[in-house]
Design an enzyme around this catalytic site. Structure first.
Site, PDB file in Angstrom:
ATOM      1  N   ASP A 183      -9.885   4.773 -15.121  1.00  0.00           N
ATOM      2  CA  ASP A 183      -9.264   3.343 -14.838  1.00  0.00           C
ATOM      3  C   ASP A 183     -10.313   2.435 -14.689  1.00  0.00           C
ATOM      4  O   ASP A 183     -11.388   2.526 -14.042  1.00  0.00           O
ATOM      5  CB  ASP A 183      -8.512   3.532 -13.658  1.00  0.00           C
ATOM      6  N   ASP A 213      -6.782  -1.939 -15.822  1.00  0.00           N
ATOM      7  CA  ASP A 213      -5.930  -2.681 -14.892  1.00  0.00           C
ATOM      8  C   ASP A 213      -5.645  -4.180 -15.177  1.00  0.00           C
ATOM      9  O   ASP A 213      -6.782  -4.857 -15.323  1.00  0.00           O
ATOM     10  CB  ASP A 213      -6.341  -2.605 -13.492  1.00  0.00           C
ATOM     11  N   GLU A 246      -3.146  -2.613 -19.313  1.00  0.00           N
ATOM     12  CA  GLU A 246      -1.876  -2.829 -18.553  1.00  0.00           C
ATOM     13  C   GLU A 246      -1.799  -4.555 -18.461  1.00  0.00           C
ATOM     14  O   GLU A 246      -2.790  -5.051 -18.161  1.00  0.00           O
ATOM     15  CB  GLU A 246      -2.166  -2.302 -16.981  1.00  0.00           C
ATOM     16  N   HIS A 256       2.412   5.342 -11.273  1.00  0.00           N
ATOM     17  CA  HIS A 256       2.208   5.215  -9.947  1.00  0.00           C
ATOM     18  C   HIS A 256       2.677   3.994  -9.207  1.00  0.00           C
ATOM     19  O   HIS A 256       2.616   3.645  -7.878  1.00  0.00           O
ATOM     20  CB  HIS A 256       0.642   5.535  -9.792  1.00  0.00           C
ATOM     21  N   ASP A 257       3.145   3.028 -10.117  1.00  0.00           N
ATOM     22  CA  ASP A 257       3.767   1.616  -9.499  1.00  0.00           C
ATOM     23  C   ASP A 257       5.263   1.597  -9.439  1.00  0.00           C
ATOM     24  O   ASP A 257       5.676   0.689  -9.239  1.00  0.00           O
ATOM     25  CB  ASP A 257       3.190   0.461 -10.125  1.00  0.00           C
TER      26      ASP A 257
HETATM   27  O1  ISL Z   1       3.292  -2.731  -8.730  1.00  0.00           O
HETATM   28  C1  ISL Z   1       3.805  -3.325  -9.590  1.00  0.00           C
HETATM   29  C2  ISL Z   1       5.233  -3.027 -10.149  1.00  0.00           C
HETATM   30  O2  ISL Z   1       5.729  -2.188  -9.632  1.00  0.00           O
HETATM   31  C3  ISL Z   1       3.026  -4.662 -10.180  1.00  0.00           C
HETATM   32  O3  ISL Z   1       3.102  -5.749  -9.203  1.00  0.00           O
HETATM   33  C4  ISL Z   1       1.664  -4.424 -10.131  1.00  0.00           C
HETATM   34  O4  ISL Z   1       0.800  -4.384  -8.952  1.00  0.00           O
HETATM   35  C5  ISL Z   1       0.911  -4.708 -11.211  1.00  0.00           C
HETATM   36  O5  ISL Z   1       1.555  -4.215 -12.214  1.00  0.00           O
HETATM   37  C6  ISL Z   1      -0.430  -4.333 -11.248  1.00  0.00           C
HETATM   38  O6  ISL Z   1      -0.884  -2.957 -11.089  1.00  0.00           O
HETATM   39  C7  ISL Z   1      -2.109  -2.519 -10.919  1.00  0.00           C
HETATM   40  O7  ISL Z   1      -2.946  -3.362 -10.375  1.00  0.00           O
HETATM   41  C8  ISL Z   1      -2.627  -3.374  -8.891  1.00  0.00           C
HETATM   42  C9  ISL Z   1      -2.631  -2.066  -8.451  1.00  0.00           C
HETATM   43  O8  ISL Z   1      -2.171  -2.135  -7.013  1.00  0.00           O
HETATM   44  C10 ISL Z   1      -1.439  -1.032  -9.364  1.00  0.00           C
HETATM   45  O9  ISL Z   1      -1.531   0.072  -8.678  1.00  0.00           O
HETATM   46  C11 ISL Z   1      -2.158  -1.354 -10.532  1.00  0.00           C
HETATM   47  O10 ISL Z   1      -1.486  -0.292 -11.369  1.00  0.00           O
HETATM   48  C12 ISL Z   1      -3.820  -4.089  -8.326  1.00  0.00           C
HETATM   49  O11 ISL Z   1      -5.147  -3.409  -9.022  1.00  0.00           O
END
Ligand code: ISL
Length: 576
Positions: free
Chosen positions: A103, A216, A271, A344-345
């Site tokens: 990541d 990310d 992402e 995971h989100d």
């Molecule tokens: O969580 C979200 C949607 O369910 C989003 O707002 C998310 O924060 C966004 O997609 C970005 O996610 C990524 O970056 C974030 C981190 O908290 C997430 O786990 C990651 O996947 C900040 O680094």
């Protein structure tokens, strides 16, 4: 043919398995999963048949956002193990022909990263411009949260996690930008020294033998000059219209490609925040930034309510099919899709798009059939292959996620949530923690995840839903996922074949064909919890057909009119 859509690549043929190490397997009893714990499960991954592991951050981190706040890019956090453990993991994966994607979190660092510690020391620090510092706006009276009397944040952007995207730092009397948590300051990509550091760090990991990066929030790294206030009231978060696909993003990513990826056969998945299918080829197309594919989220916003992510709406099959079909069509000739319903989100897909009660097995298999038979690279998030479900939160004390806690607090302040029960209702539906509960390995205490106290609650359904049980049950979601992965590797048409929608108007059944030369597959999915009639269209008449996979006991092998059972999924092969 050199049509870029059908050009072969290892990452197009791969199935990716996402590991969230904190919650995967704990080898030392401290309640947090770790790298030696992953090593113990390498044969499990090989048996499932996946080709790539995407490991979410294991770098040194104060863990305010579970590792997405990185304090040192070139280290392994001791909670997860040592660099030697990580090297053993990489070797163990490679021995099993599984590649490793790390990541890459470079929109921001942790506030404990040395760059930020030095940046905040003084305005003259050589690291000052590694981050985005501005003076506040003068206002009469109170300026709002987080600032001194008479000062408001430099602009009106809000954080993805709720509240303003700026924090005031007393030491130098200026504000720094953080699109996520206060402890995740945004890096300043305008500064060439920042880019240089990042590219060198990426090369360092590639030289260690990794096979690619998941990047990310990579489309928000370029902020516009002057940092203007947000204009679009419907932006994913206030202000996002100003920096999503920001002015220099393609220049920065082009530079990254030239510096880091050119001449390598790495896999990259960006992402993307709020990416539209029209904009996707700029990143992943033939003339784009050289990225293999993107994670888009249009389909994971269908159940947002009037107030965005932290409000609840309804999704329908008609909309889901429309959105995903648009992406299938949009990248048909240029670019490549990633296929995901979980990560995971996100809350667990079986609870969101399926039925985590009576038809848990059937609907989990149906959703897996979708992600393994559309055109693109399938992603399996740990536990998805077991049909793991959302967590029955009974108190906010069970929540660990900074995003959930802060957004609930903000919603309470704004009066969008009034009671604890309303908050819990939303948390059970939306919280990222639904996906972050420990992997359910067995019926042993704590689902066999840890011998200690798990950092977050184990879903109480683990005695019933767990890997050990699934592996001895021939009818389990796990075995069906093994079949799906095998099927895709045996049939090129499922990887490269063109997507065509069948029965565009059906409210419960999604059917499509995939075509590659003389090869053809038909996929029929009943998204209803009752029976649905499927009448094959006349265009499919007469073709000899054979049922390749079904999530129920099959009745007949040929394509024919049928009363599909609840959440029934079928994959046929048609021959010309
Ligand atoms: O969580 C979200 C949607 O369910 C989003 O707002 C998310 O924060 C966004 O997609 C970005 O996610 C990524 O970056 C974030 C981190 O908290 C997430 O786990 C990651 O996947 C900040 O680094």
């Amino acid at each position: 043919m050199t049509d870029p859509g059908t050009r072969r690549s290892w990452w197009k043929e791969a199935v990716v398995y996402q590991i969230y190490p904190r919650s995967f397997n704990d080898s030392d009893g401290d309640g947090v999963g770790d790298i030696p714990g992953i090593i113990e499960k390498l044969d499990y991954l090989a048996d499932l048949g996946v080709d790539v592991v995407w490991l979410t951050p294991v770098y040194e981190s104060p863990d305010n956002d579970n590792g997405y706040d990185i304090a040192d890019y070139r280290s392994i956090d001791e909670r997860y193990g040592t660099m030697a453990d990580w090297e053993e993991l990489l070797a163990g994966l490679h021995e099993r022909d599984i590649r490793l994607v790390m990541d890459l979190v470079v929109n921001h660092t942790s506030s404990e990263h040395e760059w930020f510690r030095r940046s905040r020391e003084s305005k003259d620090s050589e690291y000052r411009d590694f981050y985005i510092w501005r003076e506040g706006r003068r206002v009469d009276g109170e300026g709002g949260p987080r600032g001194p009397e008479g000062e408001a944040p430099p602009n009106d952007w809000e954080s993805f996690f709720g509240g303003p995207a700026w924090s005031y730092d007393e030491r130098t009397g200026e504000w720094y930008l953080h699109l996520f948590d206060v402890k995740q300051p945004d890096l300043n990509w305008e500064n060439p020294a920042v880019r240089e550091e990042i590219f060198e760090m990426m090369e360092w990991w590639l030289a260690k033998g990794i096979d690619g990066f998941r990047m990310d929030v990579i489309n928000i790294i370029s902020k516009p000059e002057g940092l203007p206030d947000g204009e679009d009231p419907n932006a994913v978060v206030h202000g996002a219209d100003q920096y999503v696909n920001g002015p220099r993003v393609h220049e920065f990513l082009g530079e990254m490609y030239d510096r880091v990826f050119a001449g390598r056969d790495a896999m990259t998945v960006g992402e993307m925040v709020d990416l539209s299918v029209e904009e996707a080829p700029d990143y992943v197309g033939e003339d784009g930034d050289g990225m293999s594919m993107a994670f888009s989220f249009d389909h994971l916003r269908l159940d947002f309510g009037g107030n965005g992510r932290w409000s609840r709406g309804e999704w329908s099959l008609v909309e889901l099919r429309e959105v995903l079909s648009d992406w299938q069509d949009g990248l048909a000739d240029d670019g490549w899709n990633s296929l995901h319903l979980n990560n995971h989100d996100q809350p667990r897909a079986v609870s969101r798009f399926g039925d985590d009660g009576e038809y848990r097995r059937e609907s989990a298999k149906l959703l897996g059939t979708l992600t393994h038979t559309l055109r693109g690279t399938p992603y399996v998030y740990q536990g998805e292959e077991l049909g793991m479900t959302n967590y029955p939160f009974e108190s906010l004390d069970e929540v660990r996620d900074v995003d959930t806690l802060q957004n609930v607090a903000t919603a309470k302040l704004d009066g969008r949530i009034e009671t604890e029960e309303e908050a819990l209702d939303l948390v059970r539906y939306r919280s990222r923690d639904n996906a972050r509960t420990p992997m359910q390995w067995s019926a042993a205490e704590n689902a066999g995840f840890t011998a200690g106290e798990p950092w977050i609650g184990v879903n109480p359904n683990y005695p019933r839903i767990n890997a050990e049980r699934a592996r001895v049950d021939g009818d389990s979601v796990w075995h069906y996922y093994c079949d799906l992965i095998d099927l895709r590797s045996e049939h090129d048409v499922l990887v490269y074949g063109a997507y065509d929608l069948v029965l565009a108007d059906h409210e419960e059944v999604w059917a499509y064909t995939r075509t590659l030369g003389d090869e053809r597959a038909l996929v029929v999915l009943n998204f209803a919890d009752g029976r649905s009639r499927f009448e094959p269209p006349s265009s499919l008449d007469g073709a000899p057909s054979k049922l390749l996979l079904c999530n129920y006991e099959a009745t007949a092998s040929a394509v024919e009119p049928v009363e599909l059972r609840p959440y029934e999924a079928r994959v046929y092969r048609l021959t010309a």
